[in-house]
Design a protein around this motif. Sequence first.
Motif, short mmCIF file in Angstrom:
data_model
loop_
_atom_site.label_atom_id
_atom_site.label_comp_id
_atom_site.label_asym_id
_atom_site.label_seq_id
_atom_site.Cartn_x
_atom_site.Cartn_y
_atom_site.Cartn_z
N HIS A 1 54.02 -3.21 9.83
CA HIS A 1 54.01 -1.76 10.04
C HIS A 1 53.36 -0.99 8.90
O HIS A 1 53.00 0.17 9.04
N LEU A 2 53.28 -1.67 7.77
CA LEU A 2 52.85 -0.97 6.55
C LEU A 2 51.34 -0.73 6.50
O LEU A 2 50.55 -1.66 6.67
N THR B 1 50.13 5.97 1.82
CA THR B 1 50.83 4.92 2.56
C THR B 1 51.70 5.55 3.62
O THR B 1 52.24 6.65 3.41
N ASN B 2 51.84 4.89 4.76
CA ASN B 2 52.69 5.43 5.81
C ASN B 2 54.17 5.18 5.52
O ASN B 2 55.04 5.74 6.18
N ALA B 3 54.47 4.34 4.52
CA ALA B 3 55.87 4.06 4.18
C ALA B 3 56.53 5.31 3.61
O ALA B 3 55.91 6.09 2.92
N ASP B 4 57.82 5.46 3.93
CA ASP B 4 58.58 6.64 3.50
C ASP B 4 59.26 6.36 2.16
O ASP B 4 60.26 5.63 2.11
N SER C 1 52.99 9.47 -0.05
CA SER C 1 53.76 8.81 1.01
C SER C 1 53.78 9.70 2.24
O SER C 1 54.24 10.83 2.20
N TYR D 1 57.70 5.63 8.25
CA TYR D 1 58.82 4.70 8.51
C TYR D 1 59.36 4.17 7.19
O TYR D 1 58.66 4.11 6.18
N ARG D 2 60.65 3.81 7.22
CA ARG D 2 61.29 3.35 6.01
C ARG D 2 61.04 1.87 5.78
O ARG D 2 61.34 1.04 6.63
N GLU D 3 60.46 1.55 4.65
CA GLU D 3 60.25 0.15 4.29
C GLU D 3 61.17 -0.14 3.10
O GLU D 3 60.96 0.42 2.02
N VAL E 1 55.59 -2.78 -0.51
CA VAL E 1 54.78 -1.56 -0.62
C VAL E 1 53.96 -1.59 -1.90
O VAL E 1 52.76 -1.33 -1.90
#
Lengths: 380, 380
Positions: A155-156, A181-184, A221, A225-227, A233
């Motif tokens: 997903h990252l 990055t799409n990570a939260d 960020s 979505y939560r990683e 990351v």
Amino acid sequence: MSVFMGVGTAGLKGSKKPDILVIHLQKECAASVVFTGNHFKAASVLYSEEAYRRSGGYIRALVINSGNANCAVGKEGILHAELMAKKISELLDIPEEQVLVFSTGIIGKPLPIEDVLKAIEHACSNLEELDLKTASEVISTTDKFPKYDFLKKDHLEVFGFAKGAGMIHPNMATMLAFVFTNADLDPYELSSIHREITERTFNSISVDGCTSTNDSFALISLGVYRENDLTKVRDAVEEVSLSLAKKIVEDGEGATKVIKVVVKNATLQLKARLIAEKIATSNLVKTAIFGGDPNFGRILAAAGSTAFPIDQFKLKLYIGNHLVYDSKVHPHALKHAKEYLQTEKEISIVLDLMEGKESWTYYASDLGYEYIRINAEYTT
Amino acid sequence: MSVFMGVGTAGLKGSKKPDILVIHLQKECAASVVFTGNHFKAASVLYSEEAYRRSGGYIRALVINSGNANCAVGKEGILHAELMAKKISELLDIPEEQVLVFSTGIIGKPLPIEDVLKAIEHACSNLEELDLKTASEVISTTDKFPKYDFLKKDHLEVFGFAKGAGMIHPNMATMLAFVFTNADLDPYELSSIHREITERTFNSISVDGCTSTNDSFALISLGVYRENDLTKVRDAVEEVSLSLAKKIVEDGEGATKVIKVVVKNATLQLKARLIAEKIATSNLVKTAIFGGDPNFGRILAAAGSTAFPIDQFKLKLYIGNHLVYDSKVHPHALKHAKEYLQTEKEISIVLDLMEGKESWTYYASDLGYEYIRINAEYTT
């Protein structure tokens, strides 16, 4: 979540090409920004450092102008940066302190602020999805190629763009890099991985050892979505950042080769790092590599000239895979190293201190006639 | 008291010119020696540091070979230095630890020790009064001119000779300097003024920012008469030392100009010094001076890149006598500065920090094509 961009032209570049880039984030995003360590900071840096502090680490937009560094223009420059942020704040209806301003280009010339504000207006009314290649081209000054990269792991997602080729044109400031990055992540998490990565990427490259007044590197960020695996990351952000950093070295002024210096088995990481940096930034080592000369004496002399002692009767020096020195010179290996230097584009120098477990890697360009031509023949 | 010298030829230079210099002092003389700070020290430096410690600061002879650095040759090099000292000790009947050994030249090649010892024998059997010009020529490697100076003030005499032109030829190590005074000082007095002077002279010059494995600077008191005004001795020794140091910069590899950087009115001397050094060793500043370009932005960016903060809205920058920057650029002064750069041989850059009372001066050569040619085109 998508990232949007708008492009405008204020006439700051000699080429009349687009020189204003607005990045619009659809919601508040946690961001970490590392600004130049130079004490003679550009007005845009002075402004953005303060705005970022007030923002609490969450931002909505970036504006980057190229062709003019907004530096060494007195306090007027800070006002100009503020006007740019205010304009975007009004147009996009976002808080002023959530707009950060970056500039790169000629030092000592006031921004034609009316033209810049008009170009910003144009950019904000023509937003489209971020295109990394275009973004890099708009913020470039004398870069020979655009610099961007993209990575997807499950997903990252991590992607970014940059500009920089050393202070390639006189009075041009060096590097800007923006990685998303799409990570939260919250600002604290972001800034902790950001600092670590900066040291190993943009702070471990050198074209000419000169720190510019405008250097900045932002990590943002997008909070999709939560990683929970922060290491994952960090590794992905580091991979993209290192890729951008190496592109800057490759595009370094007059560069014909990328030199990768690895110092390994040191007692301290700082020691490995300072010795790697000393070797990578030595004019004598860089001219030797340019000339295809496996000049081990210069590498050893550079390695010895930090504050850290080294044991000259214990260490081993490799050029490529060739062991050229370990208390004595290996003439046969030197011959192979010479062929290696004359054929390869990425040159590896490995100094094994044989004393501990810490290591560091540093990237630099070589030093040739073209560097002199670029930096001496243009006159203000 | 006279100083004697003997000259020999061991075939270490490609040119077959004399390459062995023996300096014989008729009595024990107090001496202070500063060796390279490089941790990859030449074997001759390792030997002489230890011999000097054992000597208690009083010496009788020096031997200097040029053409071979006696460096990066393993522990055999230390034995070679010891054999050279032992030979002189026997021939001149003086204690072994009172003979110091200095080497300069190619790195990584063992000394042909039999030839060196024979040349020493020849030198010791043909002693004559010290001739500064000849002494400098014998120890020179690729220097373009000999470096020596002489000063007489009332009874006080100071004279010295040196070699050095940057690591001008690949694998050639840099500078050696020997300064004598007829004033009678003990080792403690000598070393206290020596350290201070070294910082302001040989440690405040740069050709390429690279520290060699062999650099050494000796100050020797011939003990002829007692001068109680130590300040007078210090000033005279500093004058001769600075003259020698500036000659090395002038003869720097590829140098076309000597750049004199003065940072003044700083709060701390260390701050003035580090900023002056940063400006003087910046490749971007050095290429600009080579190109005759009054590129104030590069000077300011270099000034900002030490650990010390500077106030960009307070400082003033002069090129020659021309005030080019004080919170704003002065285009008219820049035009005059450009003419100045294109006509003068010694270029003065003055940065007035306007904050304190401390200052420092640093000398450097410019950076042009010839530096690249010298350092890239010769291959081992």
